[in-house]
Design an enzyme around this catalytic site. Sequence first.
Site, short mmCIF file in Angstrom:
data_model
loop_
_atom_site.label_atom_id
_atom_site.label_comp_id
_atom_site.label_asym_id
_atom_site.label_seq_id
_atom_site.Cartn_x
_atom_site.Cartn_y
_atom_site.Cartn_z
N ASP A 104 2.68 -6.07 7.59
CA ASP A 104 1.47 -5.25 7.70
C ASP A 104 0.26 -6.17 7.50
O ASP A 104 0.17 -6.85 6.47
CB ASP A 104 1.50 -4.13 6.65
N PHE A 155 0.85 -1.19 0.00
CA PHE A 155 0.00 0.00 0.00
C PHE A 155 0.89 1.24 0.00
O PHE A 155 1.85 1.31 0.78
CB PHE A 155 -0.89 -0.04 1.24
N ARG A 161 -13.00 -3.96 -6.91
CA ARG A 161 -12.56 -4.80 -5.80
C ARG A 161 -13.77 -5.20 -4.96
O ARG A 161 -14.60 -4.36 -4.62
CB ARG A 161 -11.56 -4.00 -4.98
N TYR A 207 -10.32 -0.78 11.25
CA TYR A 207 -11.57 -0.31 10.62
C TYR A 207 -11.95 -1.16 9.42
O TYR A 207 -13.02 -0.99 8.87
CB TYR A 207 -11.49 1.17 10.23
N LYS A 208 -11.07 -2.07 8.99
CA LYS A 208 -11.38 -2.93 7.85
C LYS A 208 -12.14 -4.16 8.36
O LYS A 208 -13.29 -4.03 8.77
CB LYS A 208 -10.09 -3.27 7.09
#
Length: 397
Positions: A184, A113, A356, A209-210
Amino acid sequence: MTDFDETRAAFHLPEGVVYLDGNSLGPLPLAARERLSAMLMQEWGEQLIRGWNTAGWYVQPRKVGDRVAKLIGAAPGTVVMGDTLSIKVYQALSAALELNPDRRVVLSDDGNFPSDLYIAQGLLTSLGRGYELKVVGPEEVEKSIDETVAATMITEVDYRTGRRHDMKAITAKAHRAGALAIWDLAHSVGAVDVDLTAADVDFAVGCTYKYLNGGPGAPAFIYVAPRHADRARPSLSGWMGHEAPFAFDLDYRPAPGIERMRVGTPPVIALTVLEAALDVWEGVEMRDVRAKSIELSERFIAGVETACPGLELGSPRNPAVRGSQVSFRHPHAYAVMQALIARGVIGDFRAPDSMRFGFTPLYLGAADIDRAIGVLADVLDKRLWDRPEYHRKASVT
Ligand SMILES: *Cc1c(COP(=O)(O)O)cnc(C)c1O
């Protein structure tokens, strides 16, 4: 066996929506409303400053960290919450580099990312002294680990394609070469089975939060292997990571263990919502989540490939090397996704041409997948995406 009917009932899901973006922002856990309102009225409202002691706000980052630790194969006392993931990446990388002072290369891959790469670039520029960020293709990571590498900094599951790295093999290779391994877990925690202890990882970071459904801006976490916890120097040496914050010494002394990775005042309100989100995970077996995630994503891929021949799979076909999301490529992916969202099927777009879709067994079932496939086929067959309003880009895609 995990009861997925029970977990689904724990969330608020808007009427008529199939939510395939829980990999970016999980839905609202219903219990968060009451938990948060009690915190606001009884703790903040009534206790005021006393809440740091009486309501346990001060120890909350560690307590919540222990609950996250259970989901990633980490021992109690090895994980602490706070700040954003980008900041946790900074802390992990700077501590790892100091533990390996004779080396200058940080190894990452171009599926990482961008924020992780940006943070590394910023940190290495501040350090100067010949530090270098080496970015290779995802397939090149393992063979690029040599005795120049100080630390590997890899995201286990690629945010665009869902491709999953072999954490154990890369960590072992890093250790054989004398490097430290930083992972990560942004797209891993709550999505795939992670065992940091078995993989012998040095540092790990992730957000909540995912797949953990902690809400927008929920705090991140950092894991430090017990063997490093008392030696890792916190570069962000804030008062909450001090050995005795309320002694107000003029000089910094790191707290023992993982506490030193705290920086400043913790986000108590956000941590309270996260606590309610983590309650949903009680009684959930990661193995069941992984099995159902594979079942849902395989169903989606097979259905889309039959119903939408114009789309190209952008994810690995083998579920063993895929996380919990699937991408399909289309030249007008952005507009197609806007048309899907307008019809209640919410996924997202990742530049340049990927749609996605995230698969989150806690609240998705086979019927949701079938509905999403039907809507997608309709949008493509009838070119419903080709309208001006679906081509206009919003600031968050
Ligand atoms: C989501 C994500 C981030 C986001 O970082 P924040 O600081 O929470 O905005 C960073 N890294 C990876 C790998 C991610 O997937």
